[in-house]
Scaffold this motif. Structure first.
Motif, short mmCIF file in Angstrom:
data_model
loop_
_atom_site.label_atom_id
_atom_site.label_comp_id
_atom_site.label_asym_id
_atom_site.label_seq_id
_atom_site.Cartn_x
_atom_site.Cartn_y
_atom_site.Cartn_z
N THR A 59 0.82 -1.22 0.00
CA THR A 59 0.00 0.00 0.00
C THR A 59 0.85 1.26 0.00
O THR A 59 0.32 2.36 -0.09
N ALA A 60 2.17 1.09 0.10
CA ALA A 60 3.06 2.26 0.01
C ALA A 60 3.14 2.69 -1.46
O ALA A 60 2.85 1.89 -2.35
N THR A 61 3.53 3.91 -1.69
CA THR A 61 3.64 4.38 -3.08
C THR A 61 5.09 4.72 -3.46
O THR A 61 5.39 4.96 -4.62
N GLU A 62 5.99 4.76 -2.47
CA GLU A 62 7.40 5.05 -2.74
C GLU A 62 8.19 3.75 -2.75
O GLU A 62 7.91 2.85 -1.95
N TYR A 63 9.23 3.71 -3.61
CA TYR A 63 10.01 2.49 -3.78
C TYR A 63 10.51 1.86 -2.48
O TYR A 63 10.25 0.68 -2.22
N ASP A 64 11.17 2.65 -1.64
CA ASP A 64 11.79 2.08 -0.42
C ASP A 64 10.75 1.40 0.47
O ASP A 64 10.95 0.28 0.94
N LYS A 65 9.63 2.10 0.66
CA LYS A 65 8.58 1.57 1.53
C LYS A 65 7.90 0.36 0.88
O LYS A 65 7.57 -0.63 1.53
N MET A 66 7.67 0.49 -0.43
CA MET A 66 7.03 -0.63 -1.16
C MET A 66 7.87 -1.89 -1.02
O MET A 66 7.35 -2.98 -0.78
N LEU A 67 9.17 -1.70 -1.16
CA LEU A 67 10.08 -2.84 -1.08
C LEU A 67 10.03 -3.47 0.30
O LEU A 67 9.94 -4.70 0.45
N VAL A 80 3.24 -16.49 -1.19
CA VAL A 80 2.77 -15.11 -1.33
C VAL A 80 3.35 -14.52 -2.62
O VAL A 80 4.53 -14.66 -2.92
N THR A 81 2.47 -13.88 -3.38
CA THR A 81 2.89 -13.12 -4.55
C THR A 81 2.68 -11.66 -4.20
O THR A 81 1.55 -11.26 -3.87
N VAL A 82 3.74 -10.89 -4.24
CA VAL A 82 3.61 -9.48 -3.85
C VAL A 82 2.99 -8.71 -5.02
O VAL A 82 3.45 -8.78 -6.15
N LYS A 83 1.90 -8.01 -4.68
CA LYS A 83 1.21 -7.24 -5.72
C LYS A 83 1.66 -5.80 -5.63
O LYS A 83 1.62 -5.18 -4.54
N VAL A 84 2.08 -5.25 -6.77
CA VAL A 84 2.50 -3.84 -6.80
C VAL A 84 1.74 -3.13 -7.91
O VAL A 84 1.41 -3.73 -8.93
N PRO A 85 1.46 -1.84 -7.73
CA PRO A 85 0.74 -1.11 -8.78
C PRO A 85 1.64 -0.80 -9.97
O PRO A 85 2.87 -0.74 -9.82
N LEU A 86 1.00 -0.58 -11.12
CA LEU A 86 1.77 -0.30 -12.32
C LEU A 86 2.18 1.18 -12.37
O LEU A 86 1.58 1.99 -13.09
N THR A 87 3.18 1.48 -11.53
CA THR A 87 3.78 2.83 -11.50
C THR A 87 5.28 2.62 -11.64
O THR A 87 5.76 1.47 -11.55
N LEU A 88 6.03 3.69 -11.81
CA LEU A 88 7.49 3.53 -11.92
C LEU A 88 8.06 2.92 -10.65
O LEU A 88 8.89 2.01 -10.71
N ALA A 89 7.56 3.40 -9.49
CA ALA A 89 8.05 2.83 -8.22
C ALA A 89 7.64 1.36 -8.11
O ALA A 89 8.43 0.53 -7.63
N GLY A 90 6.45 1.04 -8.58
CA GLY A 90 5.98 -0.35 -8.54
C GLY A 90 6.85 -1.26 -9.41
O GLY A 90 7.21 -2.37 -9.02
N LEU A 91 7.21 -0.74 -10.59
CA LEU A 91 8.05 -1.54 -11.50
C LEU A 91 9.46 -1.73 -10.93
O LEU A 91 10.05 -2.81 -11.05
N LYS A 92 9.97 -0.69 -10.29
CA LYS A 92 11.31 -0.81 -9.69
C LYS A 92 11.27 -1.84 -8.56
O LYS A 92 12.17 -2.68 -8.43
N THR A 93 10.20 -1.78 -7.78
CA THR A 93 10.02 -2.76 -6.70
C THR A 93 9.90 -4.16 -7.28
O THR A 93 10.47 -5.14 -6.77
N CYS A 94 9.16 -4.26 -8.37
CA CYS A 94 8.98 -5.55 -9.05
C CYS A 94 10.32 -6.14 -9.46
O CYS A 94 10.62 -7.30 -9.20
N ARG A 95 11.13 -5.31 -10.07
CA ARG A 95 12.46 -5.77 -10.53
C ARG A 95 13.29 -6.29 -9.34
O ARG A 95 13.84 -7.38 -9.38
N THR A 96 13.31 -5.53 -8.25
CA THR A 96 14.14 -5.93 -7.10
C THR A 96 13.62 -7.23 -6.48
O THR A 96 14.40 -8.14 -6.20
N LEU A 97 12.31 -7.30 -6.28
CA LEU A 97 11.75 -8.51 -5.65
C LEU A 97 11.91 -9.72 -6.57
O LEU A 97 12.25 -10.82 -6.11
N SER A 98 11.67 -9.55 -7.86
CA SER A 98 11.81 -10.66 -8.81
C SER A 98 13.24 -11.19 -8.81
O SER A 98 13.46 -12.40 -8.84
N GLN A 99 14.20 -10.26 -8.77
CA GLN A 99 15.61 -10.69 -8.77
C GLN A 99 15.95 -11.46 -7.49
O GLN A 99 16.85 -12.29 -7.48
#
Ligand code: E4P
Length: 220
Positions: A59-67, A80-99
């Motif tokens: 529910t956070a909107t900033e990368y650090d908190k989202m992560l 658990v599959t982490v759901k993130v919104p389709l925003t730039l911060a969400g995509l950055k979070t997605c990349r880090t978690l996926s890796q």
């Protein structure tokens, strides 16, 4: 095509899981609010019932908190599959978690360019919302067709197309025709899939005729 149920209602999930027809679950903050229950408690309970992926949304909107939130949610259970919104911060979070080997569902996708970005970020799933597009007079299923076609052009894309905001059985049939990987469906729509008036009528006639024979299968 995999079937996920779109709810945080544990009783509904248990009933559907008992049928053996459930491959996963998606939740979102609105569904958690509707359940009236503690977020972590519900997610843990769902993960115990269902073996497949269970989406829990940050529910956070900033990368650090989202992560941080994503990691916290992922710690709850292995599925658990982490759901993130389709925003730039969400995509950055997605990349880090996926890796880090954590499954990620990129949600609130409403266009093909957004879906391309979700794949680029290494999402496990992308969730295009078909019903909400239909609601504003656009063609939700056309978006699914476009995304499936685009993803099929690239062997390197592993992101699964998860059709979300499903409102009726027609969405599911169209999704299957288009080769979408997953549909996430509200419990009432999932149950509606098996209904046909001719099935009910036919069954009633068979049972009435059977009764006339006076026989039973188990009484032998
Ligand atoms: C998907 O993950 C979403 O939770 C869901 O499908 C949204 O559906 P709605 O548009 O009916 O709220």
């Amino acid at each position: 095509m995999k079937f996920f149920v779109d709810t945080a209602d544990v009783k509904e999930i248990r009933d559907l899981a008992d049928l053996g027809l459930l491959d996963g679950v998606t939740t979102n903050p609105s569904l958690i609010a509707k359940s009236g229950r503690d977020f972590f408690e519900v997610v843990k309970e769902i993960c115990d019932i269902v073996e497949g992926p269970v989406s829990a949304e940050v529910t956070a909107t900033e990368y650090d908190k989202m992560l941080e939130e994503g990691r916290r949610l992922a710690d709850l259970a292995g599925n658990v599959t982490v759901k993130v919104p389709l925003t730039l911060a969400g995509l950055k979070t997605c990349r880090t978690l996926s890796q880090a080997g954590i499954m990620v569902n990129v949600t609130l996708c409403f266009s093909a360019p957004q879906a391309i970005m979700a794949a680029k970020a290494g999402a496990t799933f992308v969730s295009p919302f078909v019903g909400r597009l239909d609601d504003i007079g656009q063609d939700g299923m056309q978006l699914i067709s476009d995304i499936v076609q685009i993803y099929n052009n690239y062997d390197a894309i592993r992101t699964e197309v998860l059709v979300a905001s499903v409102r009726h059985p027609g969405h599911i049939v169209d999704a299957a025709k288009m080769g979408a990987d997953v549909v996430t469906v509200p419990p009432n729509v999932l149950k509606a899939l098996v209904h046909h008036p001719l099935t009910d009528k036919g069954l009633a006639a068979f049972l009435a005729d059977w009764q006339k024979t006076g026989q039973t299968i188990l009484g032998r």
